[in-house]
Design an enzyme around this catalytic site. Structure first.
Site, PDB file in Angstrom:
ATOM      1  N   ASN A 134       0.854  -1.124  -0.205  1.00 10.78           N
ATOM      2  CA  ASN A 134      -0.061  -0.030  -0.009  1.00 10.78           C
ATOM      3  C   ASN A 134       0.807   1.224  -0.022  1.00 10.78           C
ATOM      4  O   ASN A 134       1.395   1.474   0.858  1.00 10.78           O
ATOM      5  CB  ASN A 134      -0.791  -0.050   1.238  1.00 10.78           C
ATOM      6  CG  ASN A 134      -1.715   1.182   1.151  1.00 10.78           C
ATOM      7  OD1 ASN A 134      -1.834   2.000   0.309  1.00 10.78           O
ATOM      8  ND2 ASN A 134      -2.420   1.192   2.438  1.00 10.78           N
TER       9      ASN A 134
ATOM     10  N   LYS B 168       0.141   4.345  -0.349  1.00 12.65           N
ATOM     11  CA  LYS B 168      -0.539   5.515   0.016  1.00 12.65           C
ATOM     12  C   LYS B 168      -0.383   6.685  -0.982  1.00 12.65           C
ATOM     13  O   LYS B 168      -0.289   6.496  -2.005  1.00 12.65           O
ATOM     14  CB  LYS B 168      -0.284   5.731   1.620  1.00 12.65           C
ATOM     15  CG  LYS B 168      -0.316   4.511   2.484  1.00 12.65           C
ATOM     16  CD  LYS B 168      -0.159   4.786   3.726  1.00 12.65           C
ATOM     17  CE  LYS B 168      -0.328   3.596   4.550  1.00 12.65           C
ATOM     18  NZ  LYS B 168      -0.340   3.655   6.241  1.00 12.65           N
TER      19      LYS B 168
ATOM     20  N   HIS C  95      -9.718   1.526   4.904  1.00 11.98           N
ATOM     21  CA  HIS C  95      -8.519   1.521   5.701  1.00 11.98           C
ATOM     22  C   HIS C  95      -8.631   2.509   6.836  1.00 11.98           C
ATOM     23  O   HIS C  95      -9.467   3.517   6.828  1.00 11.98           O
ATOM     24  CB  HIS C  95      -7.432   2.110   4.674  1.00 11.98           C
ATOM     25  CG  HIS C  95      -5.834   2.153   5.467  1.00 11.98           C
ATOM     26  ND1 HIS C  95      -5.654   3.118   6.139  1.00 11.98           N
ATOM     27  CD2 HIS C  95      -4.934   1.253   5.052  1.00 11.98           C
ATOM     28  CE1 HIS C  95      -4.350   2.935   6.650  1.00 11.98           C
ATOM     29  NE2 HIS C  95      -3.893   1.525   5.734  1.00 11.98           N
TER      30      HIS C  95
ATOM     31  N   GLU D 153      -7.152   5.105   7.836  1.00 12.59           N
ATOM     32  CA  GLU D 153      -6.872   6.689   7.384  1.00 12.59           C
ATOM     33  C   GLU D 153      -8.095   7.070   6.805  1.00 12.59           C
ATOM     34  O   GLU D 153      -8.652   8.269   6.934  1.00 12.59           O
ATOM     35  CB  GLU D 153      -5.639   6.591   6.495  1.00 12.59           C
ATOM     36  CG  GLU D 153      -4.094   6.130   7.233  1.00 12.59           C
ATOM     37  CD  GLU D 153      -3.029   5.537   6.533  1.00 12.59           C
ATOM     38  OE1 GLU D 153      -3.200   5.683   5.410  1.00 12.59           O
ATOM     39  OE2 GLU D 153      -2.139   5.249   7.142  1.00 12.59           O
TER      40      GLU D 153
ATOM     41  N   GLU E  35      -5.583  -4.338  10.928  1.00  9.61           N
ATOM     42  CA  GLU E  35      -4.743  -3.351  10.978  1.00  9.61           C
ATOM     43  C   GLU E  35      -5.020  -2.429  12.325  1.00  9.61           C
ATOM     44  O   GLU E  35      -5.591  -1.707  11.980  1.00  9.61           O
ATOM     45  CB  GLU E  35      -4.422  -2.476   9.827  1.00  9.61           C
ATOM     46  CG  GLU E  35      -4.221  -3.044   8.604  1.00  9.61           C
ATOM     47  CD  GLU E  35      -3.644  -1.834   7.345  1.00  9.61           C
ATOM     48  OE1 GLU E  35      -2.601  -2.255   6.668  1.00  9.61           O
ATOM     49  OE2 GLU E  35      -3.999  -0.774   7.431  1.00  9.61           O
TER      50      GLU E  35
ATOM     51  N   GLY F 125       2.432   2.760  11.046  1.00 11.68           N
ATOM     52  CA  GLY F 125       3.335   3.892  10.669  1.00 11.68           C
ATOM     53  C   GLY F 125       4.147   4.339  12.206  1.00 11.68           C
ATOM     54  O   GLY F 125       4.698   5.349  12.032  1.00 11.68           O
TER      55      GLY F 125
ATOM     56  N   SER G  53       3.425  -1.808  10.502  1.00 13.93           N
ATOM     57  CA  SER G  53       4.755  -1.757  10.886  1.00 13.93           C
ATOM     58  C   SER G  53       5.353  -3.244  10.385  1.00 13.93           C
ATOM     59  O   SER G  53       6.103  -3.609  11.221  1.00 13.93           O
ATOM     60  CB  SER G  53       5.152  -1.393  12.280  1.00 13.93           C
ATOM     61  OG  SER G  53       4.814  -0.114  12.804  1.00 13.93           O
TER      62      SER G  53
END
Ligand code: 13P
Length: 256
Positions: A9, A11, A96, A98, A168, A174, A214
């Site tokens: 991904n 992003k 996701h 985000e 996730e 991150g 991560s």
């Protein structure tokens, strides 16, 4: 036996030139790999370039990071499943964290997108996962159950089998702080248990559940050696072709 699936991904990163260089380097390292399913998920602007750079390496699939549920029409700035299929896209990442946190996507929105993706024979990768606060309060299973039941509502068994789930945990994305293999396995076991309740045993056994948060070459193998971890959804480490290739090889080592 579920085939492992490892996805990159990217992003909001990677120009067309960077994407082409990445694919060139990945192919030199991996070739047209068949024992692990590899998916590259570029920004919309680099999808065509990635497909072109993959050329005959048809076992490596391309995914998108989002889509809208309507088929076509006056929806400025949105992309439909059919437009993605037109670019030879096979997978689409939906829900996701985000998108849930920064763009207000609810389980109902995710569910509409998941159903529209299946209607267009696009395979969704549906992301679920708890925040640190939810984990600290002991609400991991409650949150996963709500997200799964909401996002996967009204899917047929066949559609569910063709759906990939990505666990996730938000606190691991991150941050450099991955879930331990035991924490991830525990969540994946619960996700499979929930899939059994939503559908049936056979369906639940077939759904692939990726871990994301991560993932790096150093932790990939141990994570993917867990019985219910069927691959990885990789963010930061997927921007470097060598580290992404290492993660794919870690999945392959678990197959061998
Ligand atoms: P990182 O690998 O950068 O933690 O991101 C994970 C992720 O969000 C993949 O979708």
């Amino acid at each position: 036996m579920r085939k492992k699936i490892v996805a990159a991904n990217w992003k909001m990163n990677m120009t067309q030139a960077e994407s082409a260089r990445f694919i060139e380097s990945l192919l030199l390292d991996l070739g047209d790999i068949t024992d692990v399913e590899v998916v590259i998920v570029p920004p919309f602007t680099a999808i065509a370039k990635v497909t072109e750079a993959l050329g005959k390496a048809q076992n490596i699939k391309v995914g998108a990071q989002n889509m809208y549920w309507e088929r076509s029409g006056a929806f400025t700035g949105e992309i439909s499943a059919a437009l993605l299929r037109d670019l030879f896209v096979h997978y689409v990442v939906l829900g996701h964290s985000e998108r849930r946190i920064l763009f207000g996507e609810t389980d109902e929105i995710v569910n509409r997108k998941v159903r529209a993706a299946h209607e267009a024979t696009l395979r969704p990768i549906v992301c679920v996962g708890e925040t640190l606060e939810q984990r600290d309060r002991g609400n991991v299973e409650k949150i996963l159950s709500i997200q799964l039941r909401g996002s996967l509502k009204d899917l047929s068994e066949k559609e569910l089998q063709e759906t990939v789930i990505a666990y996730e945990p938000v606190w691991a994305i991150g941050t450099g702080r991955n879930a331990t293999p035991e924490q991830a396995q525990e969540a994946h076991t619960f996700i499979r248990h929930t899939l059994r309740e939503i559908a049936d045993d056979a369906t639940a056994e077939r759904v692939r559940i990726q871990y994301g948060g991560s993932v790096k070459p150093e932790n990939a193998r141990e994570l993917m050696s867990q019985p219910d971890i069927d691959g990885a959804l990789v963010g930061g480490a997927s921007l470097d072709p060598r580290s992404f290739a290492e993660i794919v090889k870690a999945a392959r080592a678990e197959v061998a």
